[in-house]
Design an enzyme around this catalytic site. Structure first.
Site, PDB file in Angstrom:
ATOM      1  N   CYS A  38       0.831  -1.224   0.000  1.00  0.00           N
ATOM      2  CA  CYS A  38       0.000   0.000   0.000  1.00  0.00           C
ATOM      3  C   CYS A  38       0.848   1.249   0.000  1.00  0.00           C
ATOM      4  O   CYS A  38       0.332   2.358  -0.093  1.00  0.00           O
ATOM      5  CB  CYS A  38      -0.933  -0.026   1.209  1.00  0.00           C
ATOM      6  SG  CYS A  38      -1.879  -1.545   1.261  1.00  0.00           S
ATOM      7  N   ASP A  84     -14.715  11.105  -5.684  1.00  0.00           N
ATOM      8  CA  ASP A  84     -14.849  10.123  -6.768  1.00  0.00           C
ATOM      9  C   ASP A  84     -13.901  10.420  -7.942  1.00  0.00           C
ATOM     10  O   ASP A  84     -13.799  11.561  -8.397  1.00  0.00           O
ATOM     11  CB  ASP A  84     -16.295  10.102  -7.275  1.00  0.00           C
ATOM     12  CG  ASP A  84     -16.525   8.933  -8.236  1.00  0.00           C
ATOM     13  OD1 ASP A  84     -17.257   9.119  -9.224  1.00  0.00           O
ATOM     14  OD2 ASP A  84     -15.935   7.844  -8.013  1.00  0.00           O
ATOM     15  N   GLU A 135     -13.594  -0.014   2.460  1.00  0.00           N
ATOM     16  CA  GLU A 135     -12.473   0.202   1.523  1.00  0.00           C
ATOM     17  C   GLU A 135     -12.416  -1.000   0.574  1.00  0.00           C
ATOM     18  O   GLU A 135     -12.117  -0.858  -0.598  1.00  0.00           O
ATOM     19  CB  GLU A 135     -11.167   0.356   2.289  1.00  0.00           C
ATOM     20  CG  GLU A 135      -9.994   0.610   1.375  1.00  0.00           C
ATOM     21  CD  GLU A 135      -8.690   0.583   2.127  1.00  0.00           C
ATOM     22  OE1 GLU A 135      -8.343  -0.472   2.672  1.00  0.00           O
ATOM     23  OE2 GLU A 135      -8.039   1.626   2.146  1.00  0.00           O
TER      24      GLU A 135
HETATM   25  N1  LIG Z   1      -6.247   0.209   9.592  1.00  0.00           N
HETATM   26  C1  LIG Z   1      -6.064   0.199   8.251  1.00  0.00           C
HETATM   27  N2  LIG Z   1      -5.267  -0.724   7.672  1.00  0.00           N
HETATM   28  C2  LIG Z   1      -5.116  -0.709   6.315  1.00  0.00           C
HETATM   29  C3  LIG Z   1      -5.777   0.222   5.506  1.00  0.00           C
HETATM   30  C4  LIG Z   1      -6.605   1.205   6.154  1.00  0.00           C
HETATM   31  O1  LIG Z   1      -7.192   2.082   5.499  1.00  0.00           O
HETATM   32  N3  LIG Z   1      -6.716   1.151   7.511  1.00  0.00           N
HETATM   33  N4  LIG Z   1      -5.634   0.231   4.154  1.00  0.00           N
HETATM   34  C5  LIG Z   1      -4.832  -0.645   3.562  1.00  0.00           C
HETATM   35  C6  LIG Z   1      -4.594  -0.528   2.126  1.00  0.00           C
HETATM   36  O2  LIG Z   1      -5.310   0.561   1.620  1.00  0.00           O
HETATM   37  C7  LIG Z   1      -4.818  -1.749   1.244  1.00  0.00           C
HETATM   38  O3  LIG Z   1      -5.068  -1.313  -0.056  1.00  0.00           O
HETATM   39  C8  LIG Z   1      -5.951  -2.625   1.649  1.00  0.00           C
HETATM   40  O4  LIG Z   1      -6.215  -3.379   0.498  1.00  0.00           O
HETATM   41  P1  LIG Z   1      -6.007  -4.955   0.474  1.00  0.00           P
HETATM   42  O5  LIG Z   1      -4.925  -5.390   1.393  1.00  0.00           O
HETATM   43  O6  LIG Z   1      -5.925  -5.390  -0.938  1.00  0.00           O
HETATM   44  O7  LIG Z   1      -7.418  -5.343   1.040  1.00  0.00           O
HETATM   45  P2  LIG Z   1      -7.881  -6.704   1.550  1.00  0.00           P
HETATM   46  O8  LIG Z   1      -7.336  -6.848   2.967  1.00  0.00           O
HETATM   47  O9  LIG Z   1      -9.354  -6.733   1.383  1.00  0.00           O
HETATM   48  O10 LIG Z   1      -7.158  -7.742   0.597  1.00  0.00           O
HETATM   49  P3  LIG Z   1      -7.157  -9.315   0.736  1.00  0.00           P
HETATM   50  O11 LIG Z   1      -5.744  -9.657   0.385  1.00  0.00           O
HETATM   51  O12 LIG Z   1      -8.152  -9.804  -0.279  1.00  0.00           O
HETATM   52  O13 LIG Z   1      -7.499  -9.693   2.140  1.00  0.00           O
HETATM   53  C9  LIG Z   1      -4.098  -1.686   4.305  1.00  0.00           C
HETATM   54  N5  LIG Z   1      -4.306  -1.621   5.724  1.00  0.00           N
HETATM   55 ZN   LIG Z   2      -5.551   1.182  -0.181  1.00  0.00          ZN
END
Ligand SMILES: Nc1nc2c(c(=O)[nH]1)N=C([C@H](O)[C@H](O)COP(=O)(O)OP(=O)(O)OP(=O)(O)O)CN2
Ligand SMILES: [Zn+2]
Length: 149
Positions: A38, A84, A135
């Site tokens: 990220c 957006d 998200e």
């Molecule tokens: N406390 C938080 N932790 C994280 C955030 C956040 O906003 N608050 N955001 C991210 C990243 O934006 C990341 O893009 C999350 O996406 P991703 O890891 O792909 O999402 P998933 O967990 O749904 O993916 P899977 O691999 O399918 O589980 C990270 N952390």
């Molecule tokens: Zn993200």
């Protein structure tokens, strides 16, 4: 004539935004360690889903707590038009100017702050209750304007 029943009204919207998780308070190494993919330099995107809940009593004359169409237009003006198809870190003044980290937590608080005062000024019997921001299908934040004392 208004009913005393407390009704929670929810409007769901979606928006697509790019962002990069990067903290100015951390070294590049710490950023990479903490945010991993990220933290990639050119960012990534999400199709966010937003659920806004307001709470109030039914107006006896209209049968509504508030017209959901009004909530739709309010969200379009104060939230969706701003987020957006934008890069949250670069295009949204609040995040860019203050170097706010564009976590889902901070985006939810931003959305709350964008609409809370407007709702309080425009609607006497309605208040903003909750921002729920997806998200991804799996990463979800809920904010109700509460502050720890
Ligand atoms: N406390 C938080 N932790 C994280 C955030 C956040 O906003 N608050 N955001 C991210 C990243 O934006 C990341 O893009 C999350 O996406 P991703 O890891 O792909 O999402 P998933 O967990 O749904 O993916 P899977 O691999 O399918 O589980 C990270 N952390
Ligand atoms: Zn993200």
């Amino acid at each position: 004539m208004s009913s005393k029943s407390k009704i929670y009204l929810i409007r769901r919207e979606s928006f697509s935004s790019a962002h990069r998780l990067h903290s100015n308070h951390l070294s590049d190494e710490e950023n990479l360690r903490i945010y991993s993919k990220c933290n990639n330099l050119y960012g990534h995107g999400h199709n966010y889903v937003l659920e806004v809940t307001v709470v109030g009593n039914i107006d006896g004359k209209t049968g509504m707590v508030m017209n959901i169409s009004d909530l739709k237009y309010l969200l379009a003006e104060y939230v969706l038009n701003i987020l957006d198809h934008k890069n949250i870190d670069l295009d949204v003044e609040y995040f860019r100017r203050n170097h706010v980290i564009s976590t889902t937590e901070n985006v939810a608080i931003f959305i709350w702050n964008q609409i809370n005062d407007v709702i309080n000024q425009q609607y006497k019997n309605v208040r903003l209750y909750e921002i729920k921001l997806y998200e991804t299908d799996k990463n979800i934040v809920v904010y109700r304007g509460e502050e720890d004392s």
